[in-house]
Scaffold this motif. Structure first.
Motif, PDB file in Angstrom:
ATOM      1  N   GLN A 179      -4.887  27.432 -30.586  1.00  0.00           N
ATOM      2  CA  GLN A 179      -4.231  26.800 -31.723  1.00  0.00           C
ATOM      3  C   GLN A 179      -2.741  26.536 -31.494  1.00  0.00           C
ATOM      4  OE1 GLN A 179      -5.675  28.569 -35.609  1.00  0.00           O
ATOM      5  NE2 GLN A 179      -6.132  30.230 -34.176  1.00  0.00           N
TER       6      GLN A 179
ATOM      7  N   LYS B 161     -10.507  23.157 -40.241  1.00  0.00           N
ATOM      8  CA  LYS B 161      -9.566  24.251 -39.989  1.00  0.00           C
ATOM      9  C   LYS B 161     -10.298  25.549 -39.667  1.00  0.00           C
ATOM     10  CE  LYS B 161      -5.934  22.095 -42.585  1.00  0.00           C
ATOM     11  NZ  LYS B 161      -5.410  21.832 -43.888  1.00  0.00           N
TER      12      LYS B 161
ATOM     13  N   ARG C 153      -5.518  25.874 -36.404  1.00  0.00           N
ATOM     14  CA  ARG C 153      -4.300  25.111 -36.676  1.00  0.00           C
ATOM     15  C   ARG C 153      -3.959  24.100 -35.583  1.00  0.00           C
ATOM     16  NH1 ARG C 153      -3.194  30.346 -36.633  1.00  0.00           N
ATOM     17  NH2 ARG C 153      -1.880  30.051 -34.818  1.00  0.00           N
TER      18      ARG C 153
END
Length: 183
Positions: A76, A115, A120
Motif C-alpha cells: 500500500q 479498499k 490504500r
C-alpha cells in the motif's frame, strides 16, 4: 522469482543486489504477493524500488496479520501503484463503456470493496477497457511512476541523491551523461 531471489542478497560486486522495478500484470500480481507471503521474503522488499500493478489479482488481506505487517504496508506504500482498466458495468465507475473518458493516470474513485481488497494503494485508470492492453496504454505513466523512485547520482558529491530527485536534477544528470558520451 528464484533467479531474482538469488540476486537480492548479493550483486556482482558482493554488495546489495541492487534495485528492481517491477511491472506485475494480472495474475503475476497475485503471484508476486504470494511469493513474498509464502516465503516470508519481506527482507527483500527493500531491493524493490517501485511496483506497477496492472489489473492485478493480489489482495492486501493475504498479508493482514502482525507477522506479515511489512508486506501489508509495502503493498500500500507510495512505491506501489495500481493501473486498472475500465470494464462495462464497472462497480467502481459504473461507466466501463465510457472508458475513453478516463485517460491513463487519472485517479480512480475507489469504493469500500476496492479498499478492503487493495488497501490504500494509489489507483489510477489505465486508459483502456481491454485487460490485455493495460500495460501498453499506461506505459508512459508506469515509467513516470518508476522515475519518481530512480536514484540519481549527485554530480557534485559523487553520492546518491534522494530517491525523489527533482526534474531539474534528472535533466542535469542526463545532460551531463550525454555530454560525457559525446566528448
Amino acid at each position: 522469482m528464484n533467479f531474482l531471489a538469488k540476486h537480492f542478497d548479493t550483486g556482482k560486486d558482493g554488495q546489495s543486489g541492487g534495485e528492481f522495478y517491477v511491472i506485475s500484470h494480472s495474475a503475476s500480481g497475485g503471484h508476486l504477493a504470494r511469493y513474498f507471503l509464502d516465503r516470508c521474503e519481506s527482507r527483500f522488499l527493500h531491493n524493490i524500488s517501485a511496483v506497477a500493478f496492472t489489473d492485478s489479482t493480489h489482495s492486501v488481506q493475504w498479508s493482514n496479520s502482525d507477522e506479515r505487517r511489512v508486506l501489508f504496508d509495502f503493498l500500500q506504500c507510495d512505491r506501489c501503484i495500481y493501473f486498472r482498466c475500465a470494464r462495462e458495468g464497472d462497480g467502481v465507475a459504473g461507466d466501463g463503456n465510457l472508458w475513453y473518458l478516463h485517460p491513463a493516470g487519472q485517479e480512480v474513485q475507489t469504493d469500500s470493496f476496492w479498499k478492503h481488497r487493495f488497501g490504500r494503494i494509489r489507483t489510477v485508470w489505465a486508459g483502456t477497457n481491454e485487460h490485455s492492453l493495460t500495460n501498453w496504454y499506461s506505459h508512459a505513466k508506469i515509467w513516470e511512476h518508476f522515475d519518481q523512485f530512480l536514484a540519481i547520482p549527485s554530480l557534485a558529491h559523487g553520492e546518491e541523491a534522494s530517491s525523489h530527485g527533482s526534474e531539474q536534477e534528472s535533466l542535469s544528470y542526463l545532460e551531463a551523461r550525454r555530454d560525457s558520451i559525446v566528448d
